[in-house]
Scaffold this motif. Sequence first.
Motif, PDB file in Angstrom:
ATOM      1  N   LYS A 191       0.820  -1.211   0.000  1.00  0.00           N
ATOM      2  CA  LYS A 191       0.000   0.000   0.000  1.00  0.00           C
ATOM      3  C   LYS A 191       0.857   1.264   0.000  1.00  0.00           C
ATOM      4  O   LYS A 191       1.816   1.357   0.759  1.00  0.00           O
ATOM      5  CB  LYS A 191      -0.892  -0.003   1.258  1.00  0.00           C
ATOM      6  N   ASN A 192       0.471   2.225  -0.839  1.00  0.00           N
ATOM      7  CA  ASN A 192       1.077   3.547  -0.744  1.00  0.00           C
ATOM      8  C   ASN A 192       0.782   4.134   0.639  1.00  0.00           C
ATOM      9  O   ASN A 192      -0.358   4.024   1.129  1.00  0.00           O
ATOM     10  CB  ASN A 192       0.498   4.459  -1.831  1.00  0.00           C
ATOM     11  N   PRO A 193       1.759   4.745   1.300  1.00  0.00           N
ATOM     12  CA  PRO A 193       1.531   5.230   2.670  1.00  0.00           C
ATOM     13  C   PRO A 193       0.357   6.187   2.810  1.00  0.00           C
ATOM     14  O   PRO A 193      -0.307   6.207   3.858  1.00  0.00           O
ATOM     15  CB  PRO A 193       2.854   5.933   3.012  1.00  0.00           C
ATOM     16  N   GLY A 194       0.090   6.982   1.763  1.00  0.00           N
ATOM     17  CA  GLY A 194      -0.965   7.985   1.877  1.00  0.00           C
ATOM     18  C   GLY A 194      -2.374   7.429   1.808  1.00  0.00           C
ATOM     19  O   GLY A 194      -3.338   8.120   2.157  1.00  0.00           O
ATOM     20  N   ILE A 195      -2.528   6.190   1.369  1.00  0.00           N
ATOM     21  CA  ILE A 195      -3.863   5.601   1.250  1.00  0.00           C
ATOM     22  C   ILE A 195      -4.327   5.119   2.621  1.00  0.00           C
ATOM     23  O   ILE A 195      -3.674   4.265   3.238  1.00  0.00           O
ATOM     24  CB  ILE A 195      -3.860   4.444   0.230  1.00  0.00           C
ATOM     25  N   PRO A 196      -5.447   5.619   3.122  1.00  0.00           N
ATOM     26  CA  PRO A 196      -5.884   5.259   4.480  1.00  0.00           C
ATOM     27  C   PRO A 196      -6.517   3.870   4.527  1.00  0.00           C
ATOM     28  O   PRO A 196      -6.906   3.301   3.501  1.00  0.00           O
ATOM     29  CB  PRO A 196      -6.914   6.346   4.809  1.00  0.00           C
ATOM     30  N   TYR A 197      -6.660   3.366   5.729  1.00  0.00           N
ATOM     31  CA  TYR A 197      -7.266   2.049   5.914  1.00  0.00           C
ATOM     32  C   TYR A 197      -8.772   2.068   5.666  1.00  0.00           C
ATOM     33  O   TYR A 197      -9.397   1.010   5.600  1.00  0.00           O
ATOM     34  CB  TYR A 197      -6.955   1.524   7.314  1.00  0.00           C
ATOM     35  N   THR A 198      -9.334   3.258   5.516  1.00  0.00           N
ATOM     36  CA  THR A 198     -10.754   3.365   5.171  1.00  0.00           C
ATOM     37  C   THR A 198     -11.010   3.130   3.692  1.00  0.00           C
ATOM     38  O   THR A 198     -12.158   3.029   3.269  1.00  0.00           O
ATOM     39  CB  THR A 198     -11.291   4.750   5.568  1.00  0.00           C
ATOM     40  N   VAL A 200      19.609   4.130   6.704  1.00  0.00           N
ATOM     41  CA  VAL A 200      19.070   5.088   7.665  1.00  0.00           C
ATOM     42  C   VAL A 200      17.765   5.608   7.084  1.00  0.00           C
ATOM     43  O   VAL A 200      17.761   6.352   6.106  1.00  0.00           O
ATOM     44  CB  VAL A 200      20.074   6.236   7.920  1.00  0.00           C
ATOM     45  N   THR A 201      16.642   5.212   7.703  1.00  0.00           N
ATOM     46  CA  THR A 201      15.347   5.332   7.051  1.00  0.00           C
ATOM     47  C   THR A 201      14.380   6.186   7.847  1.00  0.00           C
ATOM     48  O   THR A 201      14.091   5.886   9.015  1.00  0.00           O
ATOM     49  CB  THR A 201      14.734   3.928   6.857  1.00  0.00           C
ATOM     50  N   GLU A 202      13.896   7.255   7.217  1.00  0.00           N
ATOM     51  CA  GLU A 202      12.847   8.068   7.838  1.00  0.00           C
ATOM     52  C   GLU A 202      11.509   7.369   7.629  1.00  0.00           C
ATOM     53  O   GLU A 202      11.138   7.028   6.500  1.00  0.00           O
ATOM     54  CB  GLU A 202      12.801   9.468   7.221  1.00  0.00           C
ATOM     55  N   LEU A 203      10.771   7.164   8.721  1.00  0.00           N
ATOM     56  CA  LEU A 203       9.518   6.414   8.688  1.00  0.00           C
ATOM     57  C   LEU A 203       8.380   7.288   9.195  1.00  0.00           C
ATOM     58  O   LEU A 203       8.375   7.706  10.349  1.00  0.00           O
ATOM     59  CB  LEU A 203       9.634   5.153   9.548  1.00  0.00           C
ATOM     60  N   SER A 204       7.420   7.564   8.325  1.00  0.00           N
ATOM     61  CA  SER A 204       6.261   8.355   8.727  1.00  0.00           C
ATOM     62  C   SER A 204       5.264   7.479   9.466  1.00  0.00           C
ATOM     63  O   SER A 204       5.325   6.236   9.419  1.00  0.00           O
ATOM     64  CB  SER A 204       5.590   8.950   7.484  1.00  0.00           C
ATOM     65  N   SER A 205       4.323   8.119  10.135  1.00  0.00           N
ATOM     66  CA  SER A 205       3.268   7.367  10.820  1.00  0.00           C
ATOM     67  C   SER A 205       2.444   6.564   9.827  1.00  0.00           C
ATOM     68  O   SER A 205       1.965   5.469  10.141  1.00  0.00           O
ATOM     69  CB  SER A 205       2.366   8.325  11.610  1.00  0.00           C
ATOM     70  N   ASN A 257      -0.390  15.094  15.048  1.00  0.00           N
ATOM     71  CA  ASN A 257      -0.399  15.358  13.609  1.00  0.00           C
ATOM     72  C   ASN A 257      -1.266  14.332  12.879  1.00  0.00           C
ATOM     73  O   ASN A 257      -1.458  13.212  13.360  1.00  0.00           O
ATOM     74  CB  ASN A 257       1.021  15.290  13.034  1.00  0.00           C
ATOM     75  N   HIS A 258      -1.777  14.713  11.733  1.00  0.00           N
ATOM     76  CA  HIS A 258      -2.454  13.799  10.811  1.00  0.00           C
ATOM     77  C   HIS A 258      -3.612  13.043  11.470  1.00  0.00           C
ATOM     78  O   HIS A 258      -3.876  11.879  11.144  1.00  0.00           O
ATOM     79  CB  HIS A 258      -1.453  12.780  10.237  1.00  0.00           C
ATOM     80  N   LEU A 259      -4.316  13.704  12.386  1.00  0.00           N
ATOM     81  CA  LEU A 259      -5.399  13.017  13.079  1.00  0.00           C
ATOM     82  C   LEU A 259      -6.563  12.708  12.150  1.00  0.00           C
ATOM     83  O   LEU A 259      -7.336  11.771  12.405  1.00  0.00           O
ATOM     84  CB  LEU A 259      -5.875  13.837  14.285  1.00  0.00           C
ATOM     85  N   ASP A 260      -6.699  13.482  11.046  1.00  0.00           N
ATOM     86  CA  ASP A 260      -7.740  13.171  10.077  1.00  0.00           C
ATOM     87  C   ASP A 260      -7.493  11.813   9.434  1.00  0.00           C
ATOM     88  O   ASP A 260      -8.432  11.073   9.132  1.00  0.00           O
ATOM     89  CB  ASP A 260      -7.824  14.266   9.008  1.00  0.00           C
ATOM     90  N   TRP A 261      -6.233  11.452   9.230  1.00  0.00           N
ATOM     91  CA  TRP A 261      -5.860  10.163   8.631  1.00  0.00           C
ATOM     92  C   TRP A 261      -5.949   9.028   9.651  1.00  0.00           C
ATOM     93  O   TRP A 261      -6.486   7.953   9.375  1.00  0.00           O
ATOM     94  CB  TRP A 261      -4.454  10.247   8.058  1.00  0.00           C
ATOM     95  N   HIS A 262      -5.420   9.262  10.853  1.00  0.00           N
ATOM     96  CA  HIS A 262      -5.338   8.207  11.867  1.00  0.00           C
ATOM     97  C   HIS A 262      -6.637   8.036  12.653  1.00  0.00           C
ATOM     98  O   HIS A 262      -6.851   6.984  13.255  1.00  0.00           O
ATOM     99  CB  HIS A 262      -4.186   8.492  12.830  1.00  0.00           C
ATOM    100  N   GLY A 263      -7.466   9.075  12.670  1.00  0.00           N
ATOM    101  CA  GLY A 263      -8.747   8.974  13.363  1.00  0.00           C
ATOM    102  C   GLY A 263      -8.741   9.485  14.779  1.00  0.00           C
ATOM    103  O   GLY A 263      -9.768   9.942  15.290  1.00  0.00           O
ATOM    104  N   SER A 264      -7.587   9.426  15.441  1.00  0.00           N
ATOM    105  CA  SER A 264      -7.488   9.912  16.820  1.00  0.00           C
ATOM    106  C   SER A 264      -6.017  10.022  17.188  1.00  0.00           C
ATOM    107  O   SER A 264      -5.153   9.400  16.554  1.00  0.00           O
ATOM    108  CB  SER A 264      -8.186   8.963  17.800  1.00  0.00           C
ATOM    109  N   ASP A 307       0.531   4.086  16.111  1.00  0.00           N
ATOM    110  CA  ASP A 307       1.232   3.828  14.859  1.00  0.00           C
ATOM    111  C   ASP A 307       2.682   4.288  14.935  1.00  0.00           C
ATOM    112  O   ASP A 307       3.580   3.622  14.390  1.00  0.00           O
ATOM    113  CB  ASP A 307       0.504   4.500  13.699  1.00  0.00           C
ATOM    114  N   LYS A 308       2.943   5.409  15.582  1.00  0.00           N
ATOM    115  CA  LYS A 308       4.332   5.838  15.774  1.00  0.00           C
ATOM    116  C   LYS A 308       5.128   4.789  16.551  1.00  0.00           C
ATOM    117  O   LYS A 308       6.287   4.496  16.232  1.00  0.00           O
ATOM    118  CB  LYS A 308       4.378   7.170  16.532  1.00  0.00           C
ATOM    119  N   MET A 309       4.512   4.224  17.585  1.00  0.00           N
ATOM    120  CA  MET A 309       5.209   3.255  18.434  1.00  0.00           C
ATOM    121  C   MET A 309       5.440   1.922  17.732  1.00  0.00           C
ATOM    122  O   MET A 309       6.190   1.074  18.250  1.00  0.00           O
ATOM    123  CB  MET A 309       4.433   3.054  19.729  1.00  0.00           C
ATOM    124  N   HIS A 310       4.825   1.709  16.561  1.00  0.00           N
ATOM    125  CA  HIS A 310       5.114   0.503  15.793  1.00  0.00           C
ATOM    126  C   HIS A 310       6.592   0.416  15.422  1.00  0.00           C
ATOM    127  O   HIS A 310       7.081  -0.674  15.108  1.00  0.00           O
ATOM    128  CB  HIS A 310       4.278   0.477  14.513  1.00  0.00           C
TER     129      HIS A 310
END
Length: 458
Positions: free
Chosen positions: A78-85, A167-172, A194-201, A208-211
């Motif tokens: 999945k492309n990172p920008g595509i939400p789980y919805t 050395v990899t930058e990883l977004s939420s 940040n990005h609460l519209d995408w994550h929902g809360s 997701d950050k703690m993953h």
Amino acid sequence: MKDITNYQDKKILVLGLAKSGVSAAKLLQKLGALVTVNDAKPFDENPDAQALLEDGIKVVTGGHPLTLLDEGFALIVKNPGIPYTNPIIKGALSKKIPVISEPELAYQVLSGELIGITGSNGKTTTTTLIQLMLDKNSGAGHAYLAGNIGIPATTVVQKVQDDDVMVTELSSFMLASISTLRPHIAVITNIFSNHLDWHGSRENYVRDKMHITKNQTAQDYLVINWDNEEWQKLSQQTNAQVIPFSRKGLSTNGAYQQGDFLYFKGEKIIAVDDIKVPGVQNVENALAAIAVAKISGTPNEAIVSVLKTFGGVKHRVQYVTTFEQRDFYNDSKATDIEATQVALRSFKRPVVLIAGGLDRGYTFERLVPDFKAHVKAIILVGQTSQLLADAAKTAGVPVIKFADKIKDAVPMAYQQSTENDIVLLSPANASWDQYPNFEIRGDEFITAVNNLQQGKKA
């Protein structure tokens, strides 16, 4: 890169293109998979899809038809920008089809070591500092930049050897789809909202950050900002060895600031004033990078050399040049009020500010204290010019001028500056009223500064 056979003759869907999708599709094809890519943009307007079709990859464009799920895919990348919805993602999960991110795919074939960096702010600068420090360590292999910094991990991983590090930058967004990815060293620069519209809360965002650390073991390390009680508590969720960094000196068990110097576990590393990029945010970024570099066995000389010479990530309080004793900085990435506040607070000397851009319907009263404390003159462009002028008047900024575009604002800013001043582009607004993106806006600033400098030398 590892030679794996997991995907040989397996039907795999790459959902969403852009850089990461194209790169993932090409890697999967190289691994012997039967690849289909699906992108919402119509084929005639989609050069990425056209190029992949020429490479023999099946493409479906112009939408995300649910009928794709009837084709028996073994995996979706999945492309990172595509939400789980997204209906395809929801349908895939209901059918027990695994959904992973592009960095997860890269990790599966990674031969070397993975260092992963996430956070709400400072990710790109910290990632870059770490890569530069590790790459200066001549006794080790190469250190490669990858990830959300703009270089797909699935492209980089193909040249990483056993002794190298990615050395990899990883977004939420990327971390939301993590399954097996396990950094040997994980870094959390900070976590805000940040990005609460995408994550929902916020709860989902933090989860997701703690993953980034969920697969780590006691042989791994979690480098985490210690200057917030919430972040300290989050560190209890890891199985890795916790290495704190603290600008406030709240822990000496890692990297920390004490007085005018930065230390690692009691060892003095560098004076704060010797760090080339200004601002407390860059002290924090430096501390995180120092911690990773020391864990990795990088000598102090390499660490100090990088911190003394690194001029900043492009468009993020980026040092451009000095001439006639004025320092010029490009902070075009400052697309909101908070980013401009951070930039202004980075400087102890008077600032001639260039600001303005897309009108999003808010005013700029919050900038009044920072204008009052730091700005001696302001040059305004774009739709929000008058709104920013109102804030500048309230703050008592003595010189307020208007320009058509950034290229016109630069010579005007120079005219209002004197020796030892800072000339800073930090717009506090998005660029879309005049420029396609903040990068093009920043590049225009750099070009205008260079033209000004050359004109003065002529």
